[in-house]
Structures are given as structure tokens and as C-alpha cells.
Design an enzyme around this catalytic site. Structure first.
Site, short mmCIF file in Angstrom:
data_model
loop_
_atom_site.label_atom_id
_atom_site.label_comp_id
_atom_site.label_asym_id
_atom_site.label_seq_id
_atom_site.Cartn_x
_atom_site.Cartn_y
_atom_site.Cartn_z
N LYS A 211 0.37 -1.49 -0.04
CA LYS A 211 -0.57 -0.42 0.03
C LYS A 211 0.66 1.13 0.39
CE LYS A 211 -2.99 2.84 2.47
NZ LYS A 211 -3.81 2.55 3.49
N GLU A 357 -3.71 -5.67 15.35
CA GLU A 357 -3.76 -4.19 14.88
C GLU A 357 -4.46 -3.20 14.80
OE1 GLU A 357 -0.28 -4.01 11.89
OE2 GLU A 357 -1.80 -3.62 10.90
O1 F6P Z 1 2.89 -3.33 9.99
C1 F6P Z 1 2.31 -2.51 9.65
C2 F6P Z 1 2.07 -2.79 7.87
O2 F6P Z 1 1.36 -1.03 8.19
C3 F6P Z 1 0.56 -3.16 8.41
O3 F6P Z 1 -0.88 -2.18 8.52
C4 F6P Z 1 0.88 -2.95 6.37
O4 F6P Z 1 -0.83 -4.05 6.10
C5 F6P Z 1 2.26 -3.91 7.07
O5 F6P Z 1 2.66 -3.12 6.86
C6 F6P Z 1 2.52 -3.71 4.94
O6 F6P Z 1 2.12 -2.55 4.41
P1 F6P Z 1 2.35 -2.17 2.91
O7 F6P Z 1 1.67 -3.10 2.06
O8 F6P Z 1 2.10 -0.62 3.26
O9 F6P Z 1 3.62 -2.28 2.18
#
Ligand code: F6P
Length: 549
Positions: A211, A357
Site C-alpha cells: 500500500k 492490529e
Molecule cells: O505492519 C504495519 C503495516 O503497515 C500493516 O498495517 C500493513 O498491512 C503492512 O505493514 C504492510 O504495509 P504495506 O502494504 O504498505 O507494505
């Protein structure tokens, strides 16, 4: 509109009434509740679109539910549900809307947020995904040597890994026979190394799923995949073998992935709620777009139920309130999830992230301290394997462990009568946990033993019972049923967050460990002085002396 008052629910009359009710009823045994009321199953079960929830095996009466529904009214649960549905910025700390439900809306729905209808945006991405999936699945999409894709590797972690991983495994019976999906999440190099050693760069497609597109674990794995790929191919070939799923187009571009090969989503989708977005791409590739749409429709069916059913007939609300009863008023520390389906074996891990979480918080959404127990430790394992591992503690240990049992009535695989054996085991466990085994029953079994042996064995063969459980029965693990099940847990977590006054959609607690890791990383390979506590200093020094460069 949102209610911006401070969350002081533990000062409310209904809170005190619930504590008082718990004290008055805590010695009650579920066995007696069933004896007193032969209709208990009918009274405490509910079916929505083929998904049955039996919640009769709980230490609860009609009065318990009356009080819990009053609690839900007191926190204005209906108002919060509406605020979420309409796209108000209920994620107050990040000033964002929470709209994973919008990802599951059908194309003819309308959801205007700040004057913009979000549904066409969602479906525009879905259509791009559909076109891409069809090209890959049909073999039209070719790798750099002209061969079709055989293996897909999803590089992501947390919500960019667990949701799609669970859905991919659960929908295995629907998967394309010529495509295998792999999930690489851990920064431990063996995860990517052991995955890649089986693969051929000519026929492998990588999805970099993040994300934020800043998560070091994912970016390091993506770099490793890229290097492995470039040992066989050239930079110009990357476009045919790397795609990205992210909300951060600039970072995707900076990484070297063509924006044409990027599928976007929005900041109003939390990571742990993102499997319904383009993050579901590995699943779409495996099972096809139609099947994925049925999964979305299942999620939407649960949304419709959640947003419209009265609390007394509302599955996520009921499941959430049961959890609040045990966590907050009984002080139960944990909650176990036991899927009796091999395809759902990673579901406990997904729900663990979703729940812990979201609701693993000690302050309310406006920063106020919460003086009561909030989110439980979520754990679990597939049945029946778990019976042969940790069920001993559930049956005869000293802890209260509320459990959810999840079981499909039909299997995709007809292996003799093994599914009936699986179902019998699941139901037997919920019965045994509920009723236990009383002294008279054990005595009857041991009546032939001499007195001293009887005295020793009798207490060891007693089962106290009164261990609560919910049973969720699906007709079959179809994409629709899976969508309903996963959306059910999302809403359950949201309802509990509202009761406890928590913002379930941020996760500040994971940041601190990340910061410290950034500090420790260079220290591992330097000679410099260390200024941590003596334990951390000692462990860093141990690594420096033992690590072989
Ligand atoms: O561990 C924290 C976190 O932000 C989660 O909420 C999220 O699913 C994961 O890391 C991966 O984040 P990203 O999709 O931004 O790589």
C-alpha cells in the site's frame, strides 16, 4: 455526524449493570442452561445467506444480550456504522475515511463521498485487473522469451500478504491448473531464496504488493527478485514480469515499475482490509475474475446484512458483543479461531492481524486512557490437528478461552467419508467444551477400579466444561461464503472498536519497532560503541563476534 465526546463508556450505568450481571451469573453452567431451555439453539442461532452462526454455547442468557444491546445503543453503534458506510473520516488519527465496504459494491451502486461517486473508480480498477488477469490466464500475456506465465510470486507483508494468501488457499479448488501462486513476505532471505530456486524466470510474474510502497521487507524482497530475474533477462524485460499494487504511484515509478503495470487503490482502504482491492490480484490470477467477483459479492452480502439488520439479528454485532462480554467483563485474555477446513488453515493468522492490529490499543480514539480490557490475543490452528496439539488446555486447563469453530457442511473433495469424520470431530469438541464430564459420569466408567486408584484418577478424568464457543457453519467453502465470512470478522472487529472507543483503523504501535530496527541495522556491522540497555548491547556484540561475513 460523528460523536466527538470523550469515550467514557465504563462510567455508564449499563457498564455497571454488566459487571453486576457477570458477578451474578458467573457460576452458572451452560449444561444447565441447555437443560432448562430445550429451545436454546433456536433462540441463540442465526442464519444469513447460508452462513449459520450457533452462539448458544455461551455463558449468556437473554438478559446478557439485552444488556449488551443496551451497551451498543449507549455508544451510538448505529451512528458509527452509518458514518463508516457513508465515508465519514472515522479514522480520526489519520484523518481518513474507512471504506473497504465500497470495494465490494456492485457496479450500479452509488456512493458519494465529498461529492464524488467512488463506485466508478473502484470498478475502473477492477476492469483493468480483469483485462490483465484474462491475458495472463489465457496465455496471451507472454514473458520475455514468448512463454506464458506459470508462476506468480506475490511480494508483500501484513495485509498485503495475509488476506490474499488465505483467500488463495481457501479457493484452491477453483484455481487455474496451470498457474501456481507463491507468497513471499519474510525479510529472512530464505523465504525468497527457497521460493525462487524452484522457479524459471522466463515464466514467472512478480507482483510487488505494498500500500505504502515504503515497507523495507517488501522492497528488499522485490530487489532480490529483480536481481534474480536480471541474471537471465534484461532491464527491458522487466515490464513483462513485474507489476505493482500500491497507492503510491511515485514510489512505484521510482522503483522502476512502469505505471502502466501498476494497479492502484486508495488511502481509505486499510492494509488489513485490502484483500478486496487490487491487493487481491494474486487471487484473481489464480481463480479468475468471475470467481473473485463472487468473493466480493459475498463480502457485500455481509455488508448489506450488517448495515440493515436489527442488532438482535445482526451476525457481526452479536459476535462482537459476545467477544466484549468475555474480554471485558470476564477478563478472558485470548480468543481462539479453529477452522475445520484445511483450505482455511491460515485464516487465524489473517484474523490475528485484522483484530490485533485494529483493537490492540490502550487509548481511545481521542487519546483518552481506557481503564478496561480491550482486544484479545487472537490465536488458533486448523482442526482436527489442533485437537492433538493444544486442546488439552481448553478441556482441563485453568483458563477461560472463548473459541470460534468454523466448519463447511460439504467438502470440495470427496475422500471416502472423511468429511463426516471432520464434522463429527468439530461438533464433538464444542459439545465436550460446553458440557464437560461430571463426576458421576467418570465414576460410572471407573467403577471397577480399587479405591486408591479411583481417588487418583477421578479428578484427572473430570472435565469442567463451561468453555464457550461459537460455531460458524458454511454450506460449502465457495467464493461467496468466504467473502461473507471474512467481511463478518471485519465488522465484528469494527463493532468491538466502537464499544471500546478505539480507532480500529490506525496502527501506531508497529512503528516503534521499525524505528529501532533502523538504528540497530548499521550498528550490527560497525565497531562503534553501543548505547542500548545491557541486554540489547550484549546481543548486538554477540552478533558482531559470531556473524560470518
Ligand atoms: O505492519 C504495519 C503495516 O503497515 C500493516 O498495517 C500493513 O498491512 C503492512 O505493514 C504492510 O504495509 P504495506 O502494504 O504498505 O507494505
Amino acid at each position: 455526524m460523528l460523536d466527538y465526546r470523550r469515550h467514557d463508556i465504563n462510567g455508564s450505568p449499563v457498564w455497571a449493570k454488566l459487571h453486576q450481571h457477570q458477578r451474578a451469573t458467573r457460576h452458572m453452567h451452560m449444561r444447565e442452561l441447555f437443560q432448562l431451555d430445550p429451545q436454546r439453539f433456536g433462540r441463540f442461532s442465526l442464519e444469513v445467506d447460508g452462513l449459520l452462526l450457533d452462539y448458544s454455547k455461551n455463558r449468556m442468557t437473554e438478559r446478557t444480550f439485552e444488556l449488551l444491546f443496551e451497551l451498543a445503543e449507549t455508544v451510538n453503534l448505529r451512528g458509527w456504522m452509518e458514518s463508516m458506510r457513508r465515508g465519514e473520516r472515522i479514522n480520526v488519527s489519520e484523518d481518513r475515511a474507512v471504506l473497504h465496504t465500497a470495494l465490494r459494491l456492485p457496479a450500479d451502486a452509488v456512493l458519494e463521498v465529498d461529492g464524488v461517486d467512488l463506485v466508478p473508480q473502484v470498478h475502473a480498477v477492477l476492469q483493468r485487473l480483469r483485462a490483465f488477469c484474462e491475458r495472463v490466464r489465457s496465455g496471451e500475456w507472454r514473458g520475455y522469451t514468448g512463454l506464458p506465465v506459470k508462476d506468480v510470486v506475490n511480494l508483500g507483508i501484513g495485509g498485503s500478504d495475509l488476506g490474499p494468501l488465505v483467500v488463495d488457499e481457501a479457493l484452491g479448488p477453483y484455481a487455474h491448473p496451470g498457474l501456481t501462486v507463491h507468497f513471499v513476505s519474510n525479510v529472512d532471505g530464505q523465504h525468497i531464496a527457497r521460493t525462487l530456486e524452484k522457479l524459471d524466470p522466463r515464466t514467472t510474474l512478480f507482483i510487488v504488493a505494498s500500500k505504502s510502497f515504503t515497507t523495507p521487507e517488501t522492497l528488499l524482497n522485490a530487489q532480490a527478485a529483480r536481481q534474480w530475474f536480471l541474471q537471465a533477462a534484461t532491464e527491458a524485460d522487466i515490464a513483462r514480469h513485474f507489476v505493482a499494487v500500491s497507492t503510491n504511484a511515485d514510489a512505484v515509478k521510482a522503483f522502476g515499475i512502469d505505471p502502466e503495470n501498476m494497479f492502484g487503490f486508495w488511502d481509505w482502504v486499510g492494509g488489513r482490509y485490502s484483500v478486496w482491492s487490487a491487493i487481491g490480484l494474486p487471487v484473481m490470477l489464480a481463480v479468475g475474475f468471475k470467481c473473485f467477483s463472487e468473493f466480493l459479492a459475498g463480502g457485500h452480502a455481509m455488508d448489506r446484512h450488517f448495515f440493515s439488520a436489527p442488532f438482535e439479528r445482526n451476525m457481526p454485532v452479536i459476535l462482537a458483543l459476545i467477544g466484549v462480554w468475555y474480554n471485558t467483563f470476564y477478563g478472558a485474555h485470548t480468543h481462539a479461531i479453529m477452522p475445520y477446513d484445511h483450505g482455511l488453515r491460515r485464516l487465524p493468522a489473517h484474523i490475528q492481524q485484522l483484530d490485533m492490529e485494529s483493537n490492540g490499543k490502550r487509548v481511545g480514539r481521542f487519546g483518552e486512557r481506557l481503564d478496561f480490557k480491550t482486544g484479545p490475543v487472537i490465536w488458533g490452528e486448523e482442526g482436527v490437528n489442533s485437537q492433538h496439539a493444544f486442546f488439552q488446555l481448553l478441556h482441563q486447563g485453568t483458563r477461560l478461552v472463548p473459541c470460534d469453530f468454523i466448519i463447511p457442511m460439504n467438502s470440495h473433495y470427496r475422500v471416502d467419508h472423511q468429511h463426516a469424520v471432520l464434522v463429527a470431530n468439530c461438533l464433538a469438541q464444542t459439545e465436550a467444551l460446553m458440557r464437560g464430564k461430571a463426576e458421576a459420569e467418570v465414576m460410572a466408567e471407573l467403577s471397577d477400579l480399587p479405591g486408591d486408584r479411583l481417588d487418583m484418577l477421578l479428578p484427572q478424568k473430570l472435565f469442567p466444561g463451561n468453555q464457550p464457543s461459537n460455531t460458524l457453519a458454511l454450506d460449502k467453502l465457495t467464493p461467496h461464503a468466504l467473502g461473507m465470512l471474512m467481511a463478518l470478522y471485519e465488522h465484528k472487529v469494527f463493532v468491538q472498536g466502537v464499544i471500546w472507543g478505539i480507532n480500529s483503523f490506525d496502527q501506531w504501535g508497529v512503528e516503534y519497532g521499525k524505528q529501532l530496527a533502523q538504528r540497530i541495522l548499521p550498528e550490527l556491522s560497525s565497531e562503534g560503541a553501543l548505547a542500548h540497555d545491557s541486554s540489547t548491547n550484549g546481543l548486538i556484540a554477540h552478533f558482531r563476534s559470531r556473524h560470518e561475513y
